[in-house]
Motif scaffolding. Sequence first.
Motif, short mmCIF file in Angstrom:
data_model
loop_
_atom_site.label_atom_id
_atom_site.label_comp_id
_atom_site.label_asym_id
_atom_site.label_seq_id
_atom_site.Cartn_x
_atom_site.Cartn_y
_atom_site.Cartn_z
N ASP A 233 -1.05 -2.52 2.64
CA ASP A 233 -1.89 -3.16 3.64
C ASP A 233 -2.96 -2.16 4.11
N GLN A 234 -2.53 -0.91 4.30
CA GLN A 234 -3.44 0.15 4.72
C GLN A 234 -3.13 1.42 3.94
N ILE A 235 -4.18 2.14 3.58
CA ILE A 235 -4.02 3.45 2.95
C ILE A 235 -4.32 4.52 4.00
N LEU A 236 -3.41 5.47 4.15
CA LEU A 236 -3.53 6.46 5.22
C LEU A 236 -3.88 7.85 4.72
N ILE B 67 2.14 7.68 3.56
CA ILE B 67 0.84 7.65 2.89
C ILE B 67 0.16 6.29 3.01
N ALA B 68 0.92 5.25 3.38
CA ALA B 68 0.36 3.91 3.47
C ALA B 68 1.28 3.01 4.27
N LYS B 69 0.78 1.80 4.54
CA LYS B 69 1.57 0.76 5.19
C LYS B 69 1.75 -0.40 4.22
N MET B 70 2.98 -0.89 4.12
CA MET B 70 3.29 -1.94 3.16
C MET B 70 2.51 -3.22 3.46
N GLY B 71 2.09 -3.91 2.39
CA GLY B 71 1.35 -5.16 2.55
C GLY B 71 1.50 -6.04 1.33
N ASP B 72 0.53 -6.95 1.15
CA ASP B 72 0.57 -7.87 0.02
C ASP B 72 -0.77 -7.98 -0.68
N SER B 73 -1.58 -6.92 -0.64
CA SER B 73 -2.88 -6.96 -1.31
C SER B 73 -2.67 -7.12 -2.82
N ASP B 74 -3.29 -8.16 -3.39
CA ASP B 74 -3.15 -8.51 -4.81
C ASP B 74 -1.70 -8.80 -5.18
N ALA B 75 -0.93 -9.35 -4.24
CA ALA B 75 0.46 -9.70 -4.51
C ALA B 75 0.79 -11.02 -3.80
N LYS B 76 1.86 -11.66 -4.23
CA LYS B 76 2.25 -12.95 -3.66
C LYS B 76 3.19 -12.80 -2.47
N ARG B 77 3.65 -11.58 -2.24
CA ARG B 77 4.55 -11.35 -1.11
C ARG B 77 4.35 -9.92 -0.62
N VAL B 78 4.84 -9.62 0.56
CA VAL B 78 4.77 -8.26 1.09
C VAL B 78 5.80 -7.41 0.35
N ILE C 148 9.84 -3.25 -4.20
CA ILE C 148 10.69 -3.16 -3.02
C ILE C 148 10.11 -4.07 -1.94
N ALA C 149 10.86 -5.09 -1.54
CA ALA C 149 10.40 -6.02 -0.52
C ALA C 149 10.59 -5.42 0.87
N GLY C 150 9.71 -5.81 1.79
CA GLY C 150 9.80 -5.32 3.16
C GLY C 150 8.94 -6.15 4.08
N ARG C 151 8.62 -5.58 5.23
CA ARG C 151 7.78 -6.26 6.21
C ARG C 151 6.41 -5.60 6.28
N ARG C 152 5.42 -6.39 6.56
CA ARG C 152 4.06 -5.85 6.68
C ARG C 152 4.03 -4.72 7.71
N GLY C 153 3.46 -3.61 7.32
CA GLY C 153 3.37 -2.48 8.21
C GLY C 153 4.48 -1.46 8.05
N ASP C 154 5.49 -1.79 7.22
CA ASP C 154 6.55 -0.80 6.96
C ASP C 154 5.94 0.45 6.32
N SER C 155 6.54 1.58 6.58
CA SER C 155 6.02 2.85 6.06
C SER C 155 6.25 2.98 4.55
N VAL C 156 5.20 3.45 3.87
CA VAL C 156 5.30 3.80 2.46
C VAL C 156 5.17 5.32 2.39
N LYS C 157 6.15 5.97 1.79
CA LYS C 157 6.21 7.44 1.82
C LYS C 157 6.06 8.04 0.43
N ALA C 158 5.52 9.25 0.39
CA ALA C 158 5.41 9.99 -0.87
C ALA C 158 6.81 10.27 -1.40
N ALA C 159 7.03 9.98 -2.68
CA ALA C 159 8.35 10.16 -3.28
C ALA C 159 8.65 11.62 -3.60
#
Length: 279
Positions: free
Chosen positions: A230-233, A246-257, A184-195
């Motif tokens: 990007d960050q684990i919360l 639970i986290a903030k979206m990023g691009d760690s070990d990825a080519k895009r956010v 799922i593509a998004g912007r850096r810092g977007d919220s990642v939520k528990a499913a």
Amino acid sequence: MLSRNLLIILLLLSVLAGCSARNTPAPVVESNSTVAVGSKVKAEIKSDSYRVKKGETLYSIAFRANSDVRSIALLNNLSPPYRIFPGQILQINKKLTKASSGKGSSQTSTKSSGTTSQKSHNKAIATDKKAEYGDKTSGQKAHKNVPQPAKPFSQKIRRWQWPAKGKLVATFSTAPKGNKGIDIAGRRGDSVKAAADGTVVYAGSALRGYGNLVIIKHNDDYLSAYAHNDQILVKEQQSVKSGDVIAKMGDSDAKRVMLHFEVRFRGKSVNPLKYLPKK
């Protein structure tokens, strides 16, 4: 006068040479990570045994081995909360041995044991896609000689929700090296939520290719994974509710956010779109 100018020139040259010298580079460590990039472990485990490395949990090892954590725990006589330590050798897969060619009672015993083992194995592994995707399994017959689990055979998740907002850029694939989840593509810092509701069983960045990764155990059957953050919360053993950030979206070990999201049923990757609400 000439000798003084010559001395000044020599001093300037020595200073410039010192400034241009390079020191030995420090180990590369990613943002929000305490693990050096070069020391990350490979994503998949294909061997029959494995030596535990610092920072790993039995759940992260089972995740890499595409195996049910309970199967690995059983092979190694581990009980919850499945404590392991660096350097410990774990058996990942049970090695098959040829049956004894003995006569009489030993041969009968071997056949009986094999039958019981086969039945037990069938009870521990989903035999069809209906169980895999949480449909009812009450139609299965119970065997008197096989111990019945204390909890229902297939534990359904009452409600799943999308782990992030954004465009779906990659879907699940059953190919040998295909995508084991969705992206799922998004912007850096977007919220990642528990499913779904559950407990965090891994939060770290030691798995190569997943970046900052969170794994949540929902019940004995289901896990979900959230990669490239990007960050684990959250922290390991923390309880979370469906929709908790639970986290903030990023691009760690990825080519895009983006968020790489997986669902595992008894250790095996399954299509997350079979669980998530239709958009």
